[in-house]
Design a protein around this motif. Structure first.
Motif, PDB file in Angstrom:
ATOM      1  N   CYS A 109       0.722  -1.179   0.019  1.00  0.00           N
ATOM      2  CA  CYS A 109       0.081  -0.095  -0.019  1.00  0.00           C
ATOM      3  C   CYS A 109       0.931   1.396   0.072  1.00  0.00           C
ATOM      4  O   CYS A 109       1.848   1.370   0.808  1.00  0.00           O
ATOM      5  CB  CYS A 109      -0.836   0.140   1.366  1.00  0.00           C
ATOM      6  SG  CYS A 109      -2.012   1.463   1.313  1.00  0.00           S
TER       7      CYS A 109
ATOM      8  N   GLN B 203       0.100   4.285   0.901  1.00  0.00           N
ATOM      9  CA  GLN B 203       0.075   4.901   2.037  1.00  0.00           C
ATOM     10  C   GLN B 203       0.986   5.054   3.145  1.00  0.00           C
ATOM     11  O   GLN B 203       1.195   3.746   3.602  1.00  0.00           O
ATOM     12  CB  GLN B 203      -1.390   4.756   2.715  1.00  0.00           C
ATOM     13  CG  GLN B 203      -1.821   5.787   3.947  1.00  0.00           C
ATOM     14  CD  GLN B 203      -2.385   6.917   3.518  1.00  0.00           C
ATOM     15  OE1 GLN B 203      -2.524   7.319   2.352  1.00  0.00           O
ATOM     16  NE2 GLN B 203      -2.549   7.937   4.169  1.00  0.00           N
TER      17      GLN B 203
ATOM     18  N   CYS C 123       0.973   2.641   6.079  1.00  0.00           N
ATOM     19  CA  CYS C 123      -0.060   1.695   6.265  1.00  0.00           C
ATOM     20  C   CYS C 123       0.672   0.226   6.050  1.00  0.00           C
ATOM     21  O   CYS C 123       0.405  -0.490   7.273  1.00  0.00           O
ATOM     22  CB  CYS C 123      -1.085   1.708   5.136  1.00  0.00           C
ATOM     23  SG  CYS C 123      -2.132   0.260   4.678  1.00  0.00           S
TER      24      CYS C 123
ATOM     25  N   CYS D   2      -4.323  -0.085  -0.407  1.00  0.00           N
ATOM     26  CA  CYS D   2      -5.138  -1.194   0.030  1.00  0.00           C
ATOM     27  C   CYS D   2      -6.773  -0.644  -0.011  1.00  0.00           C
ATOM     28  O   CYS D   2      -7.577  -1.804   0.020  1.00  0.00           O
ATOM     29  CB  CYS D   2      -4.824  -1.299   1.435  1.00  0.00           C
ATOM     30  SG  CYS D   2      -5.253  -0.078   2.610  1.00  0.00           S
TER      31      CYS D   2
ATOM     32  N   HIS E 196      -6.888   5.163   1.050  1.00  0.00           N
ATOM     33  CA  HIS E 196      -5.778   5.351   1.009  1.00  0.00           C
ATOM     34  C   HIS E 196      -5.146   5.807  -0.308  1.00  0.00           C
ATOM     35  O   HIS E 196      -3.906   5.486  -0.805  1.00  0.00           O
ATOM     36  CB  HIS E 196      -4.760   4.264   1.698  1.00  0.00           C
ATOM     37  CG  HIS E 196      -4.970   3.923   3.106  1.00  0.00           C
ATOM     38  ND1 HIS E 196      -4.262   2.939   3.730  1.00  0.00           N
ATOM     39  CD2 HIS E 196      -5.499   4.665   3.913  1.00  0.00           C
ATOM     40  CE1 HIS E 196      -4.446   3.097   5.056  1.00  0.00           C
ATOM     41  NE2 HIS E 196      -5.167   4.180   5.239  1.00  0.00           N
TER      42      HIS E 196
HETATM   43 ZN   LIG Z   1      -3.272   1.079   3.182  1.00  0.00          ZN
END
Ligand SMILES: [Zn+2]
Length: 237
Positions: free
Chosen positions: A15, A17, A20, A39, A43
């Motif tokens: 992911c 982000q 994360c 994900c 995000h």
């Molecule tokens: Zn994520």
């Protein structure tokens, strides 16, 4: 009898982000190539798309992960009327035999070579297209490819762009996510032919605001290339 087919390797997508850390493992052939993966839609990337681009979210681009990619925008074309036109086009394109669609897509992405991943854009429609390791085509949205073939056969006029992902990193987002360099090639669809454009012609067409004629900065992370000749069989009469 046991299958002699080799077990394909799996890749892991993380992911984008920051903090994360969720990952998703999947076979490379299951990956719809995007600029980045998250994900879930919450995000998403924090940086806005570049000038003249809109961001597409692709659900299930990498297993349960979403992908995003920035594709050319055309405000005028995103009206209800144009959507209706596109749906009509998809309906008509359903009659095009799959073999003819693949023949055309092969002419466009075949030279990218095995293992390549690209985004094919026809006017305001985009689809991921790839060539797998054995040379077979993978078309994410066959109706977009079929629409291109239909437009070719009908002598429509359109702009066709192919963005091919490379292994090089163009830049890193503020959260440290690497954005891949894409090679951009363009063709003009006109009179039942796909006319290859030079890199300079694509820069010219691509870096001009359609309505005002004002220059736009070149697309970030893109290398402009000369397009190749695409041999198209004569349209059926
Ligand atoms: Zn994520």
């Amino acid at each position: 009898m046991a299958s002699s087919r080799k077990k394909s390797p799996r890749i892991t997508v993380t992911c984008a982000q920051e903090g994360c850390g969720k990952t998703q493992a999947l076979r490379p052939s299951r990956l719809a190539r995007c600029d980045g993966y998250v994900c879930g839609p919450a995000h998403g990337p924090e940086v806005p798309p570049g000038p003249g681009l809109v961001r597409e979210l692709v659900m299930g681009a990498a297993g349960g992960f979403w992908g995003w990619r920035d594709v050319p925008a055309d405000g005028e074309l995103r009206t209800t009327a144009q959507r209706a036109h596109r749906l009509g086009l998809f309906a008509l394109a359903q009659a095009v035999p799959a073999g003819q669609v693949e023949e055309l897509v092969h002419g466009l992405v075949g030279p990218c070579g095995p293992g390549s991943r690209s985004i094919l854009t026809v006017n305001e429609m985009s689809t991921g297209v790839g060539v797998d390791e054995t040379g077979c085509l993978e078309i994410e949205l066959p109706n977009v490819a079929a629409a291109l073939r239909f437009m070719l056969d009908q002598g429509h006029t359109a702009g066709v762009l192919l963005r091919t992902f490379t292994d090089r990193t163009a830049y890193t987002t503020e959260t440290g996510y690497p954005i891949p360099v894409k090679e951009l090639r363009g063709w003009a669809l006109r009179g039942g032919r796909l006319l290859p454009l030079t890199a300079a012609e694509v820069v010219d067409a691509h870096c001009t605001e359609a309505e005002t004629g004002e220059p736009l900065p070149p697309e970030r992370g893109v290398t402009y290339r000369d397009a190749w000749e695409v041999t198209c069989p004569a349209p059926p009469t």
